[in-house]
Motif scaffolding. Sequence first.
Motif, mmCIF file in Angstrom:
data_model
loop_
_atom_site.group_PDB
_atom_site.id
_atom_site.type_symbol
_atom_site.label_atom_id
_atom_site.label_comp_id
_atom_site.label_asym_id
_atom_site.label_seq_id
_atom_site.Cartn_x
_atom_site.Cartn_y
_atom_site.Cartn_z
ATOM 1 N N ILE A 53 0.875 -1.173 0.000
ATOM 2 C CA ILE A 53 0.000 0.000 0.000
ATOM 3 C C ILE A 53 0.909 1.219 0.000
ATOM 4 C CG2 ILE A 53 -1.793 1.264 1.239
ATOM 5 C CD1 ILE A 53 -2.508 -1.346 2.643
ATOM 6 N N ASN A 57 -0.651 3.408 -5.438
ATOM 7 C CA ASN A 57 -2.118 3.412 -5.462
ATOM 8 C C ASN A 57 -2.650 4.781 -5.868
ATOM 9 O OD1 ASN A 57 -2.260 0.743 -4.668
ATOM 10 N ND2 ASN A 57 -2.559 1.206 -2.512
ATOM 11 N N ASP A 80 -15.125 9.564 -2.194
ATOM 12 C CA ASP A 80 -15.289 8.403 -1.319
ATOM 13 C C ASP A 80 -15.874 7.169 -2.019
ATOM 14 O OD1 ASP A 80 -14.141 9.689 0.812
ATOM 15 O OD2 ASP A 80 -16.026 10.331 1.686
ATOM 16 N N ALA A 84 -13.820 3.765 -2.749
ATOM 17 C CA ALA A 84 -14.344 2.546 -2.127
ATOM 18 C C ALA A 84 -14.495 1.443 -3.164
ATOM 19 C CB ALA A 84 -15.679 2.832 -1.445
ATOM 20 N N ALA A 85 -14.936 1.812 -4.358
ATOM 21 C CA ALA A 85 -15.091 0.819 -5.426
ATOM 22 C C ALA A 85 -13.759 0.226 -5.835
ATOM 23 C CB ALA A 85 -15.779 1.457 -6.632
ATOM 24 N N LEU A 86 -12.687 0.984 -5.607
ATOM 25 C CA LEU A 86 -11.331 0.515 -5.930
ATOM 26 C C LEU A 86 -10.647 -0.115 -4.722
ATOM 27 C CD1 LEU A 86 -10.125 3.599 -8.012
ATOM 28 C CD2 LEU A 86 -10.881 1.387 -8.905
ATOM 29 N N HIS A 87 -11.371 -0.216 -3.605
ATOM 30 C CA HIS A 87 -10.838 -0.766 -2.346
ATOM 31 C C HIS A 87 -9.641 0.046 -1.852
ATOM 32 C CE1 HIS A 87 -13.505 -4.155 -3.033
ATOM 33 N NE2 HIS A 87 -12.966 -4.313 -4.229
ATOM 34 N N LEU A 88 -9.750 1.365 -1.980
ATOM 35 C CA LEU A 88 -8.668 2.255 -1.547
ATOM 36 C C LEU A 88 -9.155 3.211 -0.453
ATOM 37 C CD1 LEU A 88 -7.084 3.174 -5.007
ATOM 38 C CD2 LEU A 88 -6.238 1.533 -3.321
ATOM 39 N N ASN A 89 -10.074 2.747 0.348
ATOM 40 C CA ASN A 89 -10.667 3.616 1.368
ATOM 41 C C ASN A 89 -10.517 3.048 2.768
ATOM 42 O OD1 ASN A 89 -12.402 1.433 0.876
ATOM 43 N ND2 ASN A 89 -14.184 2.587 1.602
ATOM 44 N N GLY A 90 -9.480 2.284 3.008
ATOM 45 C CA GLY A 90 -9.320 1.638 4.315
ATOM 46 C C GLY A 90 -8.907 2.581 5.416
ATOM 47 N N GLU A 94 -10.672 6.989 5.339
ATOM 48 C CA GLU A 94 -12.120 6.839 5.391
ATOM 49 C C GLU A 94 -12.847 7.947 4.622
ATOM 50 O OE1 GLU A 94 -10.364 4.965 9.108
ATOM 51 O OE2 GLU A 94 -10.102 6.812 7.971
ATOM 52 N N PRO A 120 -3.958 4.735 2.580
ATOM 53 C CA PRO A 120 -4.259 3.775 1.513
ATOM 54 C C PRO A 120 -3.835 4.264 0.128
ATOM 55 C CG PRO A 120 -6.143 4.016 2.990
ATOM 56 C CD PRO A 120 -5.188 5.109 3.324
#
Length: 213
Positions: A53, A57, A80, A84-90, A94, A120
């Motif tokens: 990470i 990214n 956001d 989130a759709a790219l799984h980059l919002n951990g 947030e 992220p």
Amino acid sequence: MPHDSHDPLDHPHSHLPSDPALRVKALETILTQKGLIDPAALDEIIDTYETKIGPQNGASVVARAWHDPSFRAALLEDADPVLAALHLNGRQGEHVVVVENTPERHNMVVCTLCSCYPWPLLGIPPGWYKSDAYRSRAVREPRKVLAEFGVILPAETAVRVWDSTAEVRYLVLPMRPEGTEGWSLEQLQRLVSRDSMIGTALARRPEDLDAAL
């Protein structure tokens, strides 16, 4: 250290060095000795953010925004759900707001209170981002700070400084360099540096890549 001392300087932080890297090392040593953290677990977390990470990214997001106008528009409107759709919002990402550099405005990010940062997307924040000097001077004299990073902006370009917090973090969308029409996503991604997504650098130019070869 006496627990009943009322001296404001007699506090654990007062015994730590001023340099951020040394402060972190000193805190890690203290917490390890007290059995509160596991050094192996810390190493695993650091390796994750450095190698799995990291800025790559964020660079992929910027490259796609340059390449796809509809993606860029969605990113600027509300980052956001896009991230989130790219799984980059951990964790530490947030709520992210993307701000776009233009010929009229250059954006720069700082965290004046601590070192809030979109992990992220950008990985671990650099030492200078956490330094007292950057956190105070970026707000007071942003053009001078940018000049020290090698970024000299035209007088007509306004500088906007965004204060990152625990509630909202920022990602700068740098201007796409000229001469990159028709480039692939992979080629565009190579032009994006971590610092350009903080605003303390511009995107690399095509000739910069040639010079590095």
